[in-house]
Design a protein around this motif. Structure first.
Motif, PDB file in Angstrom:
ATOM      1  N   UNK A 100       0.861  -1.172   0.000  1.00 46.06           N
ATOM      2  CA  UNK A 100       0.000   0.000   0.000  1.00 46.06           C
ATOM      3  C   UNK A 100       0.904   1.230   0.000  1.00 46.06           C
ATOM      4  N   UNK A 101       0.390   2.294  -0.568  1.00 49.01           N
ATOM      5  CA  UNK A 101       1.119   3.562  -0.519  1.00 49.01           C
ATOM      6  C   UNK A 101       0.538   4.405   0.604  1.00 49.01           C
ATOM      7  N   UNK A 102       1.325   5.360   1.040  1.00 44.55           N
ATOM      8  CA  UNK A 102       0.915   6.238   2.127  1.00 44.55           C
ATOM      9  C   UNK A 102       1.357   7.656   1.817  1.00 44.55           C
ATOM     10  N   UNK A 103       0.652   8.601   2.383  1.00 40.82           N
ATOM     11  CA  UNK A 103       1.027  10.009   2.223  1.00 40.82           C
ATOM     12  C   UNK A 103       2.075  10.427   3.251  1.00 40.82           C
ATOM     13  N   UNK A 104       2.449   9.513   4.116  1.00 37.63           N
ATOM     14  CA  UNK A 104       3.451   9.824   5.140  1.00 37.63           C
ATOM     15  C   UNK A 104       4.837   9.929   4.519  1.00 37.63           C
ATOM     16  N   UNK A 105       5.731  10.564   5.259  1.00 37.45           N
ATOM     17  CA  UNK A 105       7.135  10.595   4.840  1.00 37.45           C
ATOM     18  C   UNK A 105       7.717   9.201   5.052  1.00 37.45           C
ATOM     19  N   UNK A 106       8.884   8.978   4.498  1.00 38.41           N
ATOM     20  CA  UNK A 106       9.568   7.697   4.630  1.00 38.41           C
ATOM     21  C   UNK A 106       9.744   7.328   6.108  1.00 38.41           C
ATOM     22  N   UNK A 107      10.291   8.259   6.895  1.00 38.22           N
ATOM     23  CA  UNK A 107      10.532   7.980   8.317  1.00 38.22           C
ATOM     24  C   UNK A 107       9.234   7.784   9.090  1.00 38.22           C
ATOM     25  N   UNK A 108       8.213   8.566   8.770  1.00 34.59           N
ATOM     26  CA  UNK A 108       6.921   8.399   9.430  1.00 34.59           C
ATOM     27  C   UNK A 108       6.320   7.037   9.101  1.00 34.59           C
ATOM     28  N   UNK A 109       6.473   6.605   7.855  1.00 39.90           N
ATOM     29  CA  UNK A 109       5.941   5.298   7.449  1.00 39.90           C
ATOM     30  C   UNK A 109       6.616   4.173   8.227  1.00 39.90           C
ATOM     31  N   UNK A 110       7.921   4.290   8.436  1.00 38.97           N
ATOM     32  CA  UNK A 110       8.634   3.274   9.217  1.00 38.97           C
ATOM     33  C   UNK A 110       8.093   3.232  10.642  1.00 38.97           C
ATOM     34  N   UNK A 111       7.901   4.395  11.242  1.00 36.81           N
ATOM     35  CA  UNK A 111       7.357   4.455  12.598  1.00 36.81           C
ATOM     36  C   UNK A 111       5.949   3.858  12.654  1.00 36.81           C
ATOM     37  N   UNK A 112       5.121   4.233  11.692  1.00 36.10           N
ATOM     38  CA  UNK A 112       3.741   3.751  11.668  1.00 36.10           C
ATOM     39  C   UNK A 112       3.683   2.243  11.474  1.00 36.10           C
ATOM     40  N   UNK A 113       4.405   1.729  10.498  1.00 33.35           N
ATOM     41  CA  UNK A 113       4.340   0.286  10.235  1.00 33.35           C
ATOM     42  C   UNK A 113       4.919  -0.504  11.411  1.00 33.35           C
ATOM     43  N   UNK A 114       5.940   0.016  12.059  1.00 36.06           N
ATOM     44  CA  UNK A 114       6.507  -0.643  13.238  1.00 36.06           C
ATOM     45  C   UNK A 114       5.463  -0.717  14.355  1.00 36.06           C
ATOM     46  N   UNK A 115       4.724   0.381  14.561  1.00 31.13           N
ATOM     47  CA  UNK A 115       3.675   0.410  15.588  1.00 31.13           C
ATOM     48  C   UNK A 115       2.529  -0.536  15.226  1.00 31.13           C
ATOM     49  N   UNK A 116       2.136  -0.557  13.956  1.00 37.79           N
ATOM     50  CA  UNK A 116       1.060  -1.454  13.519  1.00 37.79           C
ATOM     51  C   UNK A 116       1.467  -2.916  13.656  1.00 37.79           C
ATOM     52  N   UNK A 117       2.706  -3.212  13.327  1.00 36.62           N
ATOM     53  CA  UNK A 117       3.207  -4.579  13.509  1.00 36.62           C
ATOM     54  C   UNK A 117       3.148  -4.975  14.982  1.00 36.62           C
ATOM     55  N   UNK A 118       3.532  -4.053  15.851  1.00 40.01           N
ATOM     56  CA  UNK A 118       3.511  -4.326  17.291  1.00 40.01           C
ATOM     57  C   UNK A 118       2.096  -4.653  17.763  1.00 40.01           C
ATOM     58  N   UNK A 119       1.105  -3.917  17.232  1.00 39.53           N
ATOM     59  CA  UNK A 119      -0.293  -4.176  17.591  1.00 39.53           C
ATOM     60  C   UNK A 119      -0.717  -5.589  17.208  1.00 39.53           C
ATOM     61  N   UNK A 120      -0.088  -6.146  16.181  1.00 39.62           N
ATOM     62  CA  UNK A 120      -0.407  -7.496  15.722  1.00 39.62           C
ATOM     63  C   UNK A 120       0.526  -8.555  16.318  1.00 39.62           C
ATOM     64  N   UNK A 121       1.346  -8.151  17.292  1.00 34.62           N
ATOM     65  CA  UNK A 121       2.201  -9.108  17.996  1.00 34.62           C
ATOM     66  C   UNK A 121       3.576  -9.315  17.385  1.00 34.62           C
ATOM     67  N   UNK A 122       3.953  -8.459  16.431  1.00 34.32           N
ATOM     68  CA  UNK A 122       5.256  -8.574  15.779  1.00 34.32           C
ATOM     69  C   UNK A 122       6.243  -7.572  16.368  1.00 34.32           C
ATOM     70  N   UNK A 123       7.477  -7.987  16.467  1.00 30.90           N
ATOM     71  CA  UNK A 123       8.565  -7.072  16.784  1.00 30.90           C
ATOM     72  C   UNK A 123       9.463  -7.001  15.565  1.00 30.90           C
ATOM     73  N   UNK A 124      10.210  -5.924  15.455  1.00 24.19           N
ATOM     74  CA  UNK A 124      11.164  -5.797  14.351  1.00 24.19           C
ATOM     75  C   UNK A 124      12.522  -6.236  14.884  1.00 24.19           C
TER      76      UNK A 124
END
Length: 128
Positions: free
Chosen positions: A7-31
């Motif tokens: 999926x594409x996002x309107x976020x900046x590159x760094x914001x997207x990394x932060x967001x996807x990391x947080x979303x992964x955490x909500x689903x039980x994933x760690x990076x």
């Protein structure tokens, strides 16, 4: 079969990394790992490459289930998620489809695990 979801996002590159990391955490994933492909290619080959980061995501519960079902499945872990910035500035986030990955493994016990992981990764991508 397509081997990833994106999926594409309107976020900046760094914001997207932060967001996807947080979303992964909500689903039980760690990076577990983070590979800065841009930096690595510059260092190793002295080439310029777009912003591109590989996040090695792992859900310990599902990893344990997979490893106890098939001890060599570790060659396919963790689940990779990439964040990349295209030339037009658009940021895209993609995640591996574990069901596609598991097609190469002849072990029926892995199918329900891969389906559950797929569902969680799709949920992350769909929230971007």
């Amino acid at each position: 079969m397509k081997y990833f979801y994106s999926a594409t996002t309107d976020q900046s590159f760094d914001e997207a990394i932060e967001t996807v990391t947080a979303l992964l955490k909500e689903e039980g994933f760690g990076v577990l790992t983070e590979i800065d492909v841009t930096e690595t290619l510059k260092k190793k080959l002295d080439v310029d490459f777009k912003k591109y980061r590989i996040l090695g995501a792992c859900n310990p519960h599902f990893a344990h289930k997979a490893l106890t079902s098939e001890d060599k499945i570790g060659v396919m872990l963790p689940c990779n998620v990439i964040v990349e910035e295209h030339e037009d500035g658009q940021v895209e986030v993609s995640a591996v489809d574990p069901v596609a990955s598991m097609q190469a493994v002849e072990n029926e016990e892995l199918h329900p695990i891969a389906n559950e992981v797929r569902s969680k990764l799709q949920k992350v991508i769909n929230q971007l």
